[in-house]
Scaffold this motif. Structure first.
Motif, PDB file in Angstrom:
ATOM      1  N   ALA A  69     -36.896 -18.160  38.669  1.00 60.33           N
ATOM      2  CA  ALA A  69     -35.965 -18.774  37.435  1.00 60.33           C
ATOM      3  C   ALA A  69     -35.354 -19.990  37.787  1.00 60.33           C
ATOM      4  O   ALA A  69     -35.040 -20.428  38.958  1.00 60.33           O
ATOM      5  N   ALA A  70     -35.385 -20.815  36.696  1.00 62.15           N
ATOM      6  CA  ALA A  70     -34.723 -22.223  37.117  1.00 62.15           C
ATOM      7  C   ALA A  70     -33.474 -22.473  36.065  1.00 62.15           C
ATOM      8  O   ALA A  70     -33.414 -21.959  34.886  1.00 62.15           O
ATOM      9  N   VAL A  71     -32.336 -23.140  36.811  1.00 64.22           N
ATOM     10  CA  VAL A  71     -31.173 -23.057  36.022  1.00 64.22           C
ATOM     11  C   VAL A  71     -30.914 -24.543  35.956  1.00 64.22           C
ATOM     12  O   VAL A  71     -30.942 -25.234  36.824  1.00 64.22           O
ATOM     13  N   GLN A  72     -30.407 -25.060  34.700  1.00 71.19           N
ATOM     14  CA  GLN A  72     -29.882 -26.245  34.479  1.00 71.19           C
ATOM     15  C   GLN A  72     -28.393 -26.275  33.729  1.00 71.19           C
ATOM     16  O   GLN A  72     -28.064 -25.491  33.110  1.00 71.19           O
ATOM     17  N   ILE A  73     -27.808 -27.196  34.459  1.00 69.64           N
ATOM     18  CA  ILE A  73     -26.173 -27.190  34.005  1.00 69.64           C
ATOM     19  C   ILE A  73     -25.836 -28.833  33.805  1.00 69.64           C
ATOM     20  O   ILE A  73     -26.174 -29.774  34.392  1.00 69.64           O
ATOM     21  N   PHE A  74     -25.162 -28.614  32.410  1.00 64.55           N
ATOM     22  CA  PHE A  74     -24.617 -30.093  31.982  1.00 64.55           C
ATOM     23  C   PHE A  74     -23.192 -29.859  32.047  1.00 64.55           C
ATOM     24  O   PHE A  74     -22.804 -28.967  31.383  1.00 64.55           O
ATOM     25  N   HIS A  75     -22.487 -30.973  32.657  1.00 67.61           N
ATOM     26  CA  HIS A  75     -21.080 -31.198  32.701  1.00 67.61           C
ATOM     27  C   HIS A  75     -20.763 -31.774  31.816  1.00 67.61           C
ATOM     28  O   HIS A  75     -20.945 -33.177  31.860  1.00 67.61           O
ATOM     29  N   VAL A  76     -19.836 -31.527  30.744  1.00 71.02           N
ATOM     30  CA  VAL A  76     -19.294 -32.351  29.629  1.00 71.02           C
ATOM     31  C   VAL A  76     -17.847 -32.357  29.911  1.00 71.02           C
ATOM     32  O   VAL A  76     -17.199 -31.397  29.901  1.00 71.02           O
ATOM     33  N   ARG A  77     -17.453 -33.785  30.086  1.00 69.56           N
ATOM     34  CA  ARG A  77     -16.042 -33.947  30.035  1.00 69.56           C
ATOM     35  C   ARG A  77     -15.740 -34.977  29.135  1.00 69.56           C
ATOM     36  O   ARG A  77     -16.354 -35.962  28.928  1.00 69.56           O
ATOM     37  N   GLY A  78     -14.462 -34.769  28.301  1.00 70.44           N
ATOM     38  CA  GLY A  78     -14.179 -35.806  27.204  1.00 70.44           C
ATOM     39  C   GLY A  78     -15.227 -35.948  26.216  1.00 70.44           C
ATOM     40  O   GLY A  78     -15.462 -37.057  25.450  1.00 70.44           O
ATOM     41  N   GLY A  79     -16.108 -34.894  26.085  1.00 67.25           N
ATOM     42  CA  GLY A  79     -16.983 -35.129  25.042  1.00 67.25           C
ATOM     43  C   GLY A  79     -18.299 -35.672  25.246  1.00 67.25           C
ATOM     44  O   GLY A  79     -19.261 -35.733  24.616  1.00 67.25           O
ATOM     45  N   ARG A  80     -18.268 -36.309  26.382  1.00 67.59           N
ATOM     46  CA  ARG A  80     -19.599 -36.928  26.982  1.00 67.59           C
ATOM     47  C   ARG A  80     -20.100 -36.376  28.157  1.00 67.59           C
ATOM     48  O   ARG A  80     -19.407 -35.605  28.971  1.00 67.59           O
ATOM     49  N   VAL A  81     -21.452 -36.351  28.347  1.00 69.27           N
ATOM     50  CA  VAL A  81     -22.212 -35.595  29.563  1.00 69.27           C
ATOM     51  C   VAL A  81     -22.029 -36.524  30.773  1.00 69.27           C
ATOM     52  O   VAL A  81     -22.581 -37.567  30.901  1.00 69.27           O
ATOM     53  N   ARG A  82     -21.088 -35.895  31.561  1.00 69.44           N
ATOM     54  CA  ARG A  82     -20.819 -36.617  32.864  1.00 69.44           C
ATOM     55  C   ARG A  82     -21.831 -36.355  34.083  1.00 69.44           C
ATOM     56  O   ARG A  82     -21.606 -36.938  35.052  1.00 69.44           O
ATOM     57  N   GLY A  83     -22.475 -35.243  33.891  1.00 70.00           N
ATOM     58  CA  GLY A  83     -23.431 -34.819  35.064  1.00 70.00           C
ATOM     59  C   GLY A  83     -24.361 -33.937  34.733  1.00 70.00           C
ATOM     60  O   GLY A  83     -24.328 -33.211  33.683  1.00 70.00           O
ATOM     61  N   GLN A  84     -25.453 -33.480  35.677  1.00 76.62           N
ATOM     62  CA  GLN A  84     -26.664 -32.639  35.315  1.00 76.62           C
ATOM     63  C   GLN A  84     -26.849 -32.220  36.722  1.00 76.62           C
ATOM     64  O   GLN A  84     -27.042 -33.101  37.770  1.00 76.62           O
ATOM     65  N   ARG A  85     -27.189 -31.131  36.535  1.00 78.04           N
ATOM     66  CA  ARG A  85     -27.916 -30.422  38.127  1.00 78.04           C
ATOM     67  C   ARG A  85     -28.765 -29.423  37.756  1.00 78.04           C
ATOM     68  O   ARG A  85     -28.628 -28.699  36.765  1.00 78.04           O
ATOM     69  N   GLY A  86     -29.533 -28.929  38.578  1.00 81.55           N
ATOM     70  CA  GLY A  86     -30.576 -27.928  38.320  1.00 81.55           C
ATOM     71  C   GLY A  86     -30.713 -26.961  39.752  1.00 81.55           C
ATOM     72  O   GLY A  86     -30.683 -27.765  40.762  1.00 81.55           O
ATOM     73  N   TRP A  87     -30.968 -25.928  39.746  1.00 82.18           N
ATOM     74  CA  TRP A  87     -31.401 -24.750  40.578  1.00 82.18           C
ATOM     75  C   TRP A  87     -32.588 -24.133  40.031  1.00 82.18           C
ATOM     76  O   TRP A  87     -32.828 -24.076  39.226  1.00 82.18           O
ATOM     77  N   VAL A  88     -33.355 -23.767  41.341  1.00 80.13           N
ATOM     78  CA  VAL A  88     -34.644 -22.863  41.276  1.00 80.13           C
ATOM     79  C   VAL A  88     -34.308 -21.719  42.103  1.00 80.13           C
ATOM     80  O   VAL A  88     -33.627 -21.735  43.271  1.00 80.13           O
TER      81      VAL A  88
END
Length: 671
Positions: free
Chosen positions: A269-288
């Motif tokens: 399984a692959a996991v993707q995470i978007f970090h949204v702060r103040g309505g904007r995408v501030r970061g992204q990361r992924g795990w397997v």
């Protein structure tokens, strides 16, 4: 394989309350950790007919040899204890998340007197505020370069900072007004910290207030006819707007949320995470993750949230966490997140609108990440599996050797004789379990006797540890029956396997295959060592360097694997790694001996004559065996000095070698 009925708890013995349970194998290793709202119901499900269990669950219960549990008060406590035990024991059948790459973050070291802005990777540290993670380090540097016009926080290293303070001149950034130069006192520590806090506020999404303040200051400067200042403020505003444009607006202003999406198949399984702060995408990361246990999407979400927010210095929990599926029950997990944040956390599945559209985008990223991971990893996994199967077939083993240990001897003309033991599991090096040995006595005069000593010491320690845990009883004539190793080495403090925590100690687990660096003589010596200790369940072979032949004990002819064999390539990697590890230890001992520590205390013997003595005799060992007349032959050394040298070397014991951590490997020395 164990029969689950052999260790099934008696009826009524398991409590009907929340708790955490551990399955252990025959060697005491924790192989699975789980939590349950009702321990009785959950554990009973493992002891039904194994034919009806999920294949991965069936493998786990047949690998285990015992089960134990701990009762807790609430499901939240169970969640916390489960996460702690998974981090401590690293069970092989639990979900294991791996970052598919090393993501950089923008870090501000608020714990320092003068906070510093920098790019950081790896584990999070206390006293540091993190923003991101970002996909690329250059993206962070571009953002920082724009923001330094408005928030001139220091970015230099501690060494540069101290050097500038000593000479009284700032670095280039201080001259071009991209640093407030606290190193030379242009601003006070309080003023610099205020700049750092404003920088963090802007990165956290509170951008509107800063822009409005700068715009008002620009208008005031223009009204006062301070046009140069107004122009600079105008440029600062443009720089902030350009920095903001680098993060796309995806949700309403002031929205703080993390969006988690998954893509999975039967095995991974692959996991993707978007970090949204103040309505904007501030970061992204992924795990397997490898799905080594039977787990559904909701279970994967729960493990992902534990991984993301579980560390003390992990990600800050936002007000909203959007997921594709909710664990059942969801209340304990939501309460745990709320405790991490300090206020209520909305954990839910987005149903419509912009959040649902963004969740679809995150899901597509997860699907692409899983496809890319399979493309990169399939060949490697297939190759390692084929290599282990070829080794098992060539050596006549019943199953693939998942744990391989290799021994090598290294010395310099009989001096500083050492040995190494490296460990490969599933075809990959397990550097945390590498060991190294110092060969003592007369065994160091040849590789064969040294190999016998090393293998004996390794497996004598293993049997001693089994004796400690009650798995083995030594014969009456065994020299190690009193619990001490027969080679005189003391047992490690606390025992090899802590009965309370189950943590592995030095030589706790036996390999399926032992590989020795050498041919028929070395294999025979290792086999004799195993036979003397009564170890008959470990396969043995040797790999000779000359023709890369595989020697088996008691065989007159070697096993010749094809040059293109993946099994031969894996054996070569194991052998070469053992050789590298032994050489590095031997060189460190040789370097230590060449520094001639015992000679430092000789009165009247300076650095020049110490070097002359070592150059003349080659080593401290040979110098120790020289007569006074032979020492006097060295230029510049008189009889009084020679007598002092001889007395110092005769009356001093060799210093114990220090542990060498230069390679970053966690190792212990066998004395």
């Amino acid at each position: 394989m164990a029969d689950p009925s052999s260790y099934r708890p008696a009826p009524g013995q398991i409590p009907d309350s929340p708790g955490v349970y551990k399955f252990r194998d025959a060697h005491g290793r924790v192989v699975y950790v789980g939590k349950a709202k009702s321990l009785r119901q959950r554990l009973s499900s493992y002891f039904q007919d194994v034919a009806g269990l999920h294949p991965r669950t069936r493998t786990m219960v047949t690998t285990a040899a015992s089960v134990e549990w701990t009762v807790v008060g609430t499901e939240v406590e169970a969640l916390q204890l489960e996460y702690s035990w998974i981090k401590e024991f690293d069970p092989r059948f639990n979900v294991k998340y791996r970052d598919d790459k090393s993501y950089p973050s923008l870090a501000v070291t608020m714990g320092e007197e003068f906070p510093r802005v920098q790019v950081m990777r790896g584990p999070k540290k206390k006293g540091v505020r993190y923003f991101g993670p970002y996909a690329h380090a250059w993206a962070i540097r571009e953002t920082v370069d724009l923001l330094l016009r408005v928030f001139p926080v220091r970015t230099c290293s501690n060494g540069v900072f101290k050097r500038a303070a000593q000479v009284g001149r700032p670095c280039l950034l201080g001259y071009i007004d991209k640093c407030s130069a606290p190193c030379v006192g242009r601003v006070t520590p309080a003023e610099h910290r205020e700049l750092a806090e404003e920088f963090c506020d802007f990165m956290a999404g509170r951008t509107g207030a800063h822009l409005r303040r700068l715009e008002q200051a620009m208008k005031d400067a223009a009204a006062d006819m301070e046009y140069e200042r107004a122009a600079r403020l105008r440029d600062d505003i443009e720089a902030l707007k350009r920095a903001m444009e680098k993060n796309a607006v995806v949700l309403a202003d002031a929205t703080d949320a993390d969006l988690i999406a998954l893509a999975e198949d039967e095995l991974e399984a692959a996991v993707q995470i978007f970090h949204v702060r103040g309505g904007r995408v501030r970061g992204q990361r992924g795990w397997v993750t490898d799905k080594v246990e039977a787990v559904d999407t909701a279970g994967l979400v729960e493990h992902a949230l534990q991984q993301l927010y579980g560390e003390e210095s992990g990600e800050a929990v936002p007000r909203e966490v959007l997921v594709p599926a909710l664990p059942d029950p969801v209340a304990p997990l939501a309460q745990w997140l709320g405790e991490r944040r300090g206020s209520r956390v909305d954990l839910r599945i987005p149903q419509r609108g912009d959040k649902k559209d963004l969740m679809d985008t995150v899901r597509r990223n997860a699907e692409q990440a899983l496809a890319l991971h399979k493309t990169k990893r399939a060949s490697d996994l297939t190759t390692r599996s084929r290599a282990l199967e070829e080794i098992a077939e060539a050596l006549g083993l019943d199953s693939a050797p998942l744990r391989i240990e290799c021994f090598d001897i290294s010395h310099l003309q009989g001096d500083d004789v050492v040995a190494s033991m490296v460990v490969f599991e599933d075809g990959l090096p397990r550097k945390g379990e590498y060991r190294r040995f110092q060969i003592k006595g007369f065994a160091g005069q040849d590789d064969v006797r040294s190999m016998h000593e090393v293998v004996s010491r390794r497996f004598r320690r293993y049997l001693s540890e089994r004796q400690r845990t009650g798995e083995w009883e030594p014969p009456a004539e065994d020299a190690s029956a009193d619990g001490a190793s027969a080679d005189g080495a003391p047992e490690p403090a606390g025992g090899p396997l802590d009965p309370e925590t189950g943590r592995p100690r030095r030589f706790a687990y036996p390999p399926q295959l032992v590989v020795v660096d050498g041919g028929q003589p070395q294999v025979a010596a290792a086999k004799r060592a195993l036979d003397e200790l009564g170890v008959d369940d470990v396969a043995l072979c040797g790999l000779a360097k000359r023709l890369e032949e595989v020697w088996l004990p008691g065989e007159d002819d070697p096993v010749v694997l094809p040059r293109t064999s993946e099994g031969l390539y894996l054996l070569q990697r194991v052998r070469d790694e053992a050789h590298r590890f032994a050489i590095s230890y031997q060189r460190s001992k040789r370097s230590k001996s060449m520094t001639a520590g015992p000679l430092d205390a000789v009165p009247g013997l300076g650095e020049t004559r110490r070097r002359a003595l070592l150059k003349h005799f080659g080593s401290v060992k040979r110098l120790r065996g020289a007569t006074i007349e032979q020492i006097c032959e060295v230029p510049g050394v008189g009889r009084a000095t020679a007598e002092a040298v001889a007395a110092a070397l005769t009356g001093s014991a060799p210093a114990a070698p220090a542990v060498n951590t230069a390679t970053g490997e966690i190792i212990e020395e066998e004395q």
